[in-house]
Design a protein around this motif. Structure first.
Motif, PDB file in Angstrom:
ATOM      1  N   GLN A  17       0.888  -1.180   0.059  1.00 20.43           N
ATOM      2  CA  GLN A  17      -0.080  -0.009   0.048  1.00 20.43           C
ATOM      3  C   GLN A  17       0.905   1.214   0.096  1.00 20.43           C
ATOM      4  O   GLN A  17       0.673   2.097  -0.810  1.00 20.43           O
ATOM      5  N   LEU A  18       1.810   1.235   0.968  1.00 17.64           N
ATOM      6  CA  LEU A  18       2.593   2.547   1.017  1.00 17.64           C
ATOM      7  C   LEU A  18       3.612   2.671  -0.149  1.00 17.64           C
ATOM      8  O   LEU A  18       3.552   3.758  -0.859  1.00 17.64           O
ATOM      9  N   ALA A  75       1.373   3.961  -3.220  1.00 16.19           N
ATOM     10  CA  ALA A  75       1.337   5.245  -2.987  1.00 16.19           C
ATOM     11  C   ALA A  75       2.317   6.167  -3.199  1.00 16.19           C
ATOM     12  O   ALA A  75       2.278   7.304  -4.040  1.00 16.19           O
ATOM     13  N   LEU A  76       3.533   5.928  -2.777  1.00 24.49           N
ATOM     14  CA  LEU A  76       4.720   6.789  -3.036  1.00 24.49           C
ATOM     15  C   LEU A  76       5.073   6.974  -4.306  1.00 24.49           C
ATOM     16  O   LEU A  76       5.322   7.713  -5.009  1.00 24.49           O
ATOM     17  N   TYR A 125       2.727   9.238  -5.815  1.00 22.15           N
ATOM     18  CA  TYR A 125       2.859  10.619  -5.494  1.00 22.15           C
ATOM     19  C   TYR A 125       3.538  11.533  -6.697  1.00 22.15           C
ATOM     20  O   TYR A 125       4.528  11.122  -7.039  1.00 22.15           O
ATOM     21  N   LEU A 182       6.881   8.341   9.530  1.00 18.52           N
ATOM     22  CA  LEU A 182       5.715   9.163   9.245  1.00 18.52           C
ATOM     23  C   LEU A 182       5.028   9.677  10.371  1.00 18.52           C
ATOM     24  O   LEU A 182       4.125  10.883  10.255  1.00 18.52           O
ATOM     25  N   LEU A 235      -2.529   7.360  -1.430  1.00 15.15           N
ATOM     26  CA  LEU A 235      -1.712   8.162  -0.169  1.00 15.15           C
ATOM     27  C   LEU A 235      -2.632   7.905   1.137  1.00 15.15           C
ATOM     28  O   LEU A 235      -2.093   7.434   2.026  1.00 15.15           O
ATOM     29  N   SER A 289      -5.089   6.095   2.063  1.00 21.59           N
ATOM     30  CA  SER A 289      -5.312   4.501   2.417  1.00 21.59           C
ATOM     31  C   SER A 289      -3.993   3.981   2.962  1.00 21.59           C
ATOM     32  O   SER A 289      -3.878   3.313   3.689  1.00 21.59           O
ATOM     33  N   ALA A 290      -2.761   4.408   2.356  1.00 23.44           N
ATOM     34  CA  ALA A 290      -1.547   3.837   2.677  1.00 23.44           C
ATOM     35  C   ALA A 290      -1.258   4.507   4.023  1.00 23.44           C
ATOM     36  O   ALA A 290      -0.805   3.542   4.849  1.00 23.44           O
ATOM     37  N   LEU A 291      -1.501   5.715   4.295  1.00 22.40           N
ATOM     38  CA  LEU A 291      -1.079   6.274   5.754  1.00 22.40           C
ATOM     39  C   LEU A 291      -2.237   5.586   6.730  1.00 22.40           C
ATOM     40  O   LEU A 291      -1.808   5.248   7.919  1.00 22.40           O
ATOM     41  N   ALA A 302      -3.006   2.864   6.687  1.00 24.21           N
ATOM     42  CA  ALA A 302      -2.989   1.521   7.105  1.00 24.21           C
ATOM     43  C   ALA A 302      -1.297   1.291   7.724  1.00 24.21           C
ATOM     44  O   ALA A 302      -1.072   0.219   7.981  1.00 24.21           O
ATOM     45  N   TYR A 303      -0.613   2.448   7.363  1.00 20.23           N
ATOM     46  CA  TYR A 303       0.492   2.310   8.137  1.00 20.23           C
ATOM     47  C   TYR A 303       0.604   2.037   9.479  1.00 20.23           C
ATOM     48  O   TYR A 303       0.005   2.771  10.342  1.00 20.23           O
TER      49      TYR A 303
END
Lengths: 197, 197
Positions: free
Chosen positions: A93-94, A97-98, A101, A193, B94, B96-98, B100-101
């Motif tokens: 997921q991260l 997303a990155l 970005y 983060l 982004l 969603s990723a955050l 789930a972080y």
DNA sequence: CGCTGTGAAGCCTTTCACAGCT
DNA sequence: AGCTGTGAAAGGCTTCACAGCG
């Protein structure tokens, strides 16, 4: 113009100036004063002038700074006047997303590929960026002489993955995993983060 | 023990110490010296001691620091001894990723909901975290007295969205959009993911 | 003896004010 | 007159070394 040693805070701020100038340029504003630039990033105008004066005399007294010229100069100073290929390790997921970005591309980073170990992900793409296996990625990194990587893998894989990257010739790692990564001889930037609150 | 004024760099480092101590605690290590803690985060032991001494005398001379006790103290100092509810605005890639972080939860942030304007997303969930409409979110924010928000919306929506949050009583905003956000009277932290290279 | 807690010195960054150019 | 470039002073953080305690 000093240039003996540039403070790190100054470099961080150059990044901010760059963003504001970009917007000004888009809006067709030709000239900006240190006061306006300072207001836009939330700092005192004296700081702006001192920062900029470390690299040369970009301004015109009584007038201000030429937006396009200053933007170009700052880009050059930050190495943003060329494109840097990078890979994102981890297509979770991260990582996805990155990779998507928009800021990276805007700043001259070209995300060449995502890398993952999950066979279900290999061969797919994230907004046009291919997800590669390690074998494929190894070739690409060496072929395109990629020197930078973004790490977004599970905490337990971070250290081993980082070592693999170093062996492939990667020189700078931006680590988004919630683990402090330590490596000798390579520039590592750990991004927590959660640290910002 | 001074406590007159705590340097910002010290606070950032406390976050790092906290992570290391967490790991030590898990591994059952009872005591750690300033040298070991310093090595683990990549800084000099003197810095560690000075940082810790600003809040009290946590160590035992000739021995070191009790891991669990120190961890608990740092958590308390950082406000991590309680849970803070937060919302993530923007259920895109982004956001969603955050949400789930894992780091946020680990540090005591409880991501209560995602918020989006896309009807196709509203009603779905991201790893168990519900995606709400603004109407639903408005109720939740006021009901649960949520004071913090993470912003991950398109650049053009940032300023308006932030203002809406302030009106709802949000007091701290972590902005991940590639735009500099400025607001009076609210704590705003702009995070430019590209700034780290 | 080992490791913490801390004063003092050194270094780096910011602030301030103004000379200097256009 | 307006705004930049910059020296000088102030302020804040880091480094160092060691006294002090277990």
């Amino acid at each position: 113009m000093k240039l003996f040693k540039v403070p790190e805070p100054t470099i961080m701020r150059l990044s901010l100036y760059s963003r504001v100038l970009e917007q000004m340029e888009e809006r067709g504003i030709p000239v900006i004063s240190s006061v306006e630039l300072g207001d836009a990033v939330g700092i005192n105008s004296g700081v702006v002038r001192k920062d900029l004066s470390m690299f040369g005399e970009f301004g015109v007294r009584g007038v201000g700074y030429n937006v396009r010229e200053l933007r170009d100069n700052i880009r050059r100073l930050l190495g943003q006047d060329r494109t840097w290929p990078i890979v994102v390790i981890g297509a979770g997921q991260l990582g996805s997303a990155l990779a998507a970005y928009p800021g990276f591309r805007q700043r001259g980073f070209d995300i060449t590929a995502l890398v993952d170990v999950d066979a279900a992900k290999i061969g797919t793409d994230v907004q046009g960026i291919p997800v590669l296996s390690w074998d494929e990625a190894t070739n690409m990194i060496q072929e395109k002489e990629i020197k930078m990587a973004i790490l977004a893998v599970p905490a337990e894989d971070v250290q081993a993955t980082a070592q693999k990257l170093v062996d492939l010739g990667i020189e700078a790692i931006l680590n988004f995993s919630p683990v402090i990564l330590k490596l000798a001889s390579v520039q590592v930037q750990n991004v927590d983060l959660t640290v910002f609150f």
